[in-house]
Design a protein around this motif. Structure first.
Motif, PDB file in Angstrom:
ATOM      1  N   MET A  66      44.078  36.329  36.048  1.00 51.19           N
ATOM      2  CA  MET A  66      44.516  37.721  35.861  1.00 51.19           C
ATOM      3  C   MET A  66      44.834  38.354  37.217  1.00 51.19           C
ATOM      4  N   ARG A  67      45.942  39.114  37.261  1.00 47.63           N
ATOM      5  CA  ARG A  67      46.272  39.795  38.517  1.00 47.63           C
ATOM      6  C   ARG A  67      45.324  40.974  38.674  1.00 47.63           C
ATOM      7  N   PHE A  68      44.525  40.920  39.730  1.00 49.14           N
ATOM      8  CA  PHE A  68      43.520  41.964  39.935  1.00 49.14           C
ATOM      9  C   PHE A  68      43.258  42.005  41.431  1.00 49.14           C
ATOM     10  N   ILE A  69      43.309  43.175  42.018  1.00 46.95           N
ATOM     11  CA  ILE A  69      43.119  43.274  43.466  1.00 46.95           C
ATOM     12  C   ILE A  69      41.749  42.707  43.828  1.00 46.95           C
ATOM     13  N   GLY A  70      41.746  41.791  44.779  1.00 47.79           N
ATOM     14  CA  GLY A  70      40.466  41.240  45.241  1.00 47.79           C
ATOM     15  C   GLY A  70      39.948  40.109  44.371  1.00 47.79           C
ATOM     16  N   ASN A  71      40.751  39.654  43.410  1.00 42.67           N
ATOM     17  CA  ASN A  71      40.375  38.517  42.559  1.00 42.67           C
ATOM     18  C   ASN A  71      40.055  37.305  43.450  1.00 42.67           C
ATOM     19  N   LYS A  72      38.888  36.722  43.269  1.00 41.82           N
ATOM     20  CA  LYS A  72      38.471  35.637  44.177  1.00 41.82           C
ATOM     21  C   LYS A  72      38.784  34.245  43.631  1.00 41.82           C
ATOM     22  N   GLU A  73      39.668  34.165  42.654  1.00 40.50           N
ATOM     23  CA  GLU A  73      39.989  32.882  42.023  1.00 40.50           C
ATOM     24  C   GLU A  73      40.275  31.780  43.040  1.00 40.50           C
ATOM     25  N   LYS A  74      41.035  32.120  44.094  1.00 39.96           N
ATOM     26  CA  LYS A  74      41.441  31.093  45.059  1.00 39.96           C
ATOM     27  C   LYS A  74      40.351  30.788  46.088  1.00 39.96           C
ATOM     28  N   LEU A  75      39.268  31.544  46.053  1.00 42.47           N
ATOM     29  CA  LEU A  75      38.222  31.352  47.066  1.00 42.47           C
ATOM     30  C   LEU A  75      36.944  30.761  46.497  1.00 42.47           C
ATOM     31  N   LEU A  76      36.993  30.408  45.199  1.00 36.62           N
ATOM     32  CA  LEU A  76      35.751  29.986  44.532  1.00 36.62           C
ATOM     33  C   LEU A  76      35.125  28.761  45.190  1.00 36.62           C
ATOM     34  N   ASP A  77      35.973  27.789  45.538  1.00 36.95           N
ATOM     35  CA  ASP A  77      35.419  26.577  46.157  1.00 36.95           C
ATOM     36  C   ASP A  77      34.805  26.897  47.520  1.00 36.95           C
ATOM     37  N   ASP A  78      35.413  27.819  48.245  1.00 36.26           N
ATOM     38  CA  ASP A  78      34.852  28.202  49.553  1.00 36.26           C
ATOM     39  C   ASP A  78      33.504  28.892  49.376  1.00 36.26           C
ATOM     40  N   ILE A  79      33.414  29.738  48.362  1.00 42.58           N
ATOM     41  CA  ILE A  79      32.147  30.433  48.127  1.00 42.58           C
ATOM     42  C   ILE A  79      31.084  29.399  47.732  1.00 42.58           C
ATOM     43  N   TYR A  80      31.491  28.472  46.883  1.00 39.94           N
ATOM     44  CA  TYR A  80      30.536  27.446  46.437  1.00 39.94           C
ATOM     45  C   TYR A  80      30.095  26.566  47.609  1.00 39.94           C
ATOM     46  N   GLN A  81      31.054  26.247  48.474  1.00 41.36           N
ATOM     47  CA  GLN A  81      30.726  25.425  49.645  1.00 41.36           C
ATOM     48  C   GLN A  81      29.662  26.126  50.503  1.00 41.36           C
ATOM     49  N   ALA A  82      29.848  27.428  50.664  1.00 45.32           N
ATOM     50  CA  ALA A  82      28.883  28.196  51.473  1.00 45.32           C
ATOM     51  C   ALA A  82      27.495  28.129  50.843  1.00 45.32           C
ATOM     52  N   VAL A  83      27.455  28.179  49.510  1.00 42.68           N
ATOM     53  CA  VAL A  83      26.182  28.115  48.800  1.00 42.68           C
ATOM     54  C   VAL A  83      25.585  26.711  48.933  1.00 42.68           C
ATOM     55  N   SER A  84      26.430  25.691  48.768  1.00 45.40           N
ATOM     56  CA  SER A  84      25.953  24.296  48.865  1.00 45.40           C
ATOM     57  C   SER A  84      25.419  24.013  50.267  1.00 45.40           C
ATOM     58  N   ASP A  85      26.095  24.584  51.274  1.00 44.45           N
ATOM     59  CA  ASP A  85      25.638  24.380  52.652  1.00 44.45           C
ATOM     60  C   ASP A  85      24.207  24.893  52.851  1.00 44.45           C
ATOM     61  N   LYS A  86      23.813  25.811  52.001  1.00 45.28           N
ATOM     62  CA  LYS A  86      22.445  26.358  52.094  1.00 45.28           C
ATOM     63  C   LYS A  86      21.488  25.580  51.190  1.00 45.28           C
ATOM     64  N   ASN A  87      21.994  24.465  50.636  1.00 48.17           N
ATOM     65  CA  ASN A  87      21.189  23.615  49.728  1.00 48.17           C
ATOM     66  C   ASN A  87      20.701  24.357  48.494  1.00 48.17           C
ATOM     67  N   ILE A  88      21.518  25.248  47.973  1.00 50.13           N
ATOM     68  CA  ILE A  88      21.117  25.931  46.731  1.00 50.13           C
ATOM     69  C   ILE A  88      22.003  25.362  45.630  1.00 50.13           C
ATOM     70  N   SER A  89      21.385  24.825  44.593  1.00 49.62           N
ATOM     71  CA  SER A  89      22.206  24.244  43.530  1.00 49.62           C
ATOM     72  C   SER A  89      21.867  24.819  42.169  1.00 49.62           C
ATOM     73  N   LYS A  90      20.837  25.651  42.087  1.00 54.41           N
ATOM     74  CA  LYS A  90      20.539  26.273  40.793  1.00 54.41           C
ATOM     75  C   LYS A  90      19.766  27.587  41.001  1.00 54.41           C
ATOM     76  N   GLY A  91      19.559  28.285  39.920  1.00 52.95           N
ATOM     77  CA  GLY A  91      18.812  29.539  40.008  1.00 52.95           C
ATOM     78  C   GLY A  91      19.608  30.685  39.409  1.00 52.95           C
ATOM     79  N   VAL A  92      19.255  31.877  39.833  1.00 54.37           N
ATOM     80  CA  VAL A  92      19.918  33.070  39.289  1.00 54.37           C
ATOM     81  C   VAL A  92      20.987  33.544  40.265  1.00 54.37           C
ATOM     82  N   PHE A  93      22.202  33.638  39.754  1.00 51.19           N
ATOM     83  CA  PHE A  93      23.332  34.082  40.574  1.00 51.19           C
ATOM     84  C   PHE A  93      23.737  35.470  40.088  1.00 51.19           C
TER      85      PHE A  93
END
Ligand SMILES: C[S@@+](CC[C@H](N)C(=O)[O-])C[C@H]1O[C@@H](n2cnc3c(N)ncnc32)[C@H](O)[C@@H]1O
Length: 353
Positions: free
Chosen positions: A1-28
């Motif tokens: 969906m076209r929406f200002i600030g939509n993070k669709e294209k950045l999801l993998d980067d956000i996930y990478q940042a989370v993985s780098d912190k060794n977090i793989s589950k919990g409450v997001f």
């Protein structure tokens, strides 16, 4: 969906940042949810998601994609309307889409206020939709409400159908990206007959939670492993830019004003759109919320300066900053890449003390 600030294209980067912190589950937690894309992604990755937004149409998307697990069966409704004969195989949802696409138009609130034909005798003539699509939006919206009132659909099914309508409307809107203004001439997209788009359903068993409220008030209520915050980064409020989606979502026949037919959005203003309040709001979140990790998505052109953000966040733990180069569409570019601007999306990662 076209929406200002939509993070669709950045999801993998956000996930990478989370993985780098060794977090793989919990409450997001995704308390500035918008399209709900970030929550959907982390739901698929196995997190329990809690999300919220000031906008009601965002709440509808969160209900449909985050809280709802899997494709609803629509048992009662399918008994009533039957399966579609338009396709070789039709799922229940496809049959309902076909049924909604075939409805006769209704001269309701959207037609009367946001189409040229419906407003031709008014002070402000508005061209957000063709007459046919305006009537069709009214017909679909009213039918979904009728099914809910007659208990032919469950609450879960109700939100899924509303989400399908909300996500379809922008494909037929005569705008350059947001609803603050309509185009003088019809864009070819607006001239096509509105059809309800397919949806992707996300399965799972977890008990996700969604809210329609001010994050600043909700923030202390829960405990999060990851608190992801993606606030507005400039002084443009979201509610006026998406006012027609909000009105289709609520369908509450609001009092509207001016050339664009704007509804009142006094209760939907964000502190993050005001230079003086934004840093205070960030500090309030960082100090009140209970989290292990806080991730702030921001933008190199935002109204809070990098050093000020770092100054606030560092009071609460260790902070790391990641910059991601990113081409952002300008709202009047129609997606042409020459009109895309290179900006830096920033991820601030705070690990609490
Ligand atoms: C940058 S957008 C989020 C985009 C979202 N991450 C996505 O991928 O679609 C910011 C969102 O924050 C919401 N918002 C702003 N201030 C808020 C507040 N105080 N509480 C809840 N939502 C807020 C806006 O309505 C808007 O949907």
């Amino acid at each position: 969906m076209r929406f200002i600030g939509n993070k669709e294209k950045l999801l993998d980067d956000i996930y990478q940042a989370v993985s780098d912190k060794n977090i793989s589950k919990g409450v997001f937690c995704d308390f500035f949810a918008g399209t709900s894309n970030v929550g959907r992604y982390f739901k698929q990755k196995g997190f329990r998601v809690i999300s919220s937004d000031l906008l009601y149409f965002s709440y509808i998307l969160q209900k449909a994609y985050i809280m709802n697990n899997g494709e609803p069966k629509f048992t009662k409704l399918i008994k009533e309307i039957g399966h579609s004969k338009k396709r070789f195989f039709s799922s229940s949802f496809d049959s309902i889409r076909d049924h909604l696409d075939d409805l006769n138009g209704v001269e309701g609130f959207i037609y009367k206020n946001y189409t040229e034909e419906g407003t031709r005798d008014n002070t402000h003539v508005r061209k957000y939709f063709t007459a046919e699509n305006g009537k069709h939006i009214d017909a679909v919206r009213q039918k979904i409400e009728e099914w809910k009132n007659n208990k032919i659909i469950t609450t879960k099914e109700y939100f899924v159908l509303l989400a399908a309508l909300i996500e379809s409307v922008p494909f037929y809107s005569n705008i350059s990206g947001v609803y603050g203004a309509f185009l003088k001439q019809y864009d070819p997209r607006a001239l096509k007959k509105l059809k309800i788009k397919p949806m992707q359903f996300y399965g799972g068993e977890k008990d996700h939670k969604v809210y329609n409220g001010d994050s600043m008030k909700l923030i202390g209520k829960e405990r999060f492993d990851i608190l992801y915050i993606d606030p507005p980064y400039n002084n443009r409020q979201y509610a006026p830019n998406y006012h027609i989606l909000e009105t289709i979502a609520k369908y509450d026949s609001p009092e509207i004003k001016g050339v664009s037919g704007m509804r009142n959005y006094e209760n939907q203003k964000s502190d993050f759109c005001n230079k003086n309040n934004a840093l205070l709001a960030l500090e309030k979140i960082a100090s009140t919320a209970k989290y292990k990790h806080l991730i702030l998505s921001y933008n190199s052109e935002g109204i809070m300066a990098k050093d000020d953000i770092l100054g606030v966040l560092k009071k609460f733990g260790e902070v790391e900053l990641k910059n991601i180069n990113y081409r952002r569409f300008k709202s009047n570019s129609n997606g042409k890449s020459k009109d895309k601007k290179l900006i830096q999306e920033q991820l601030y990662l705070l690990t609490s003390k």
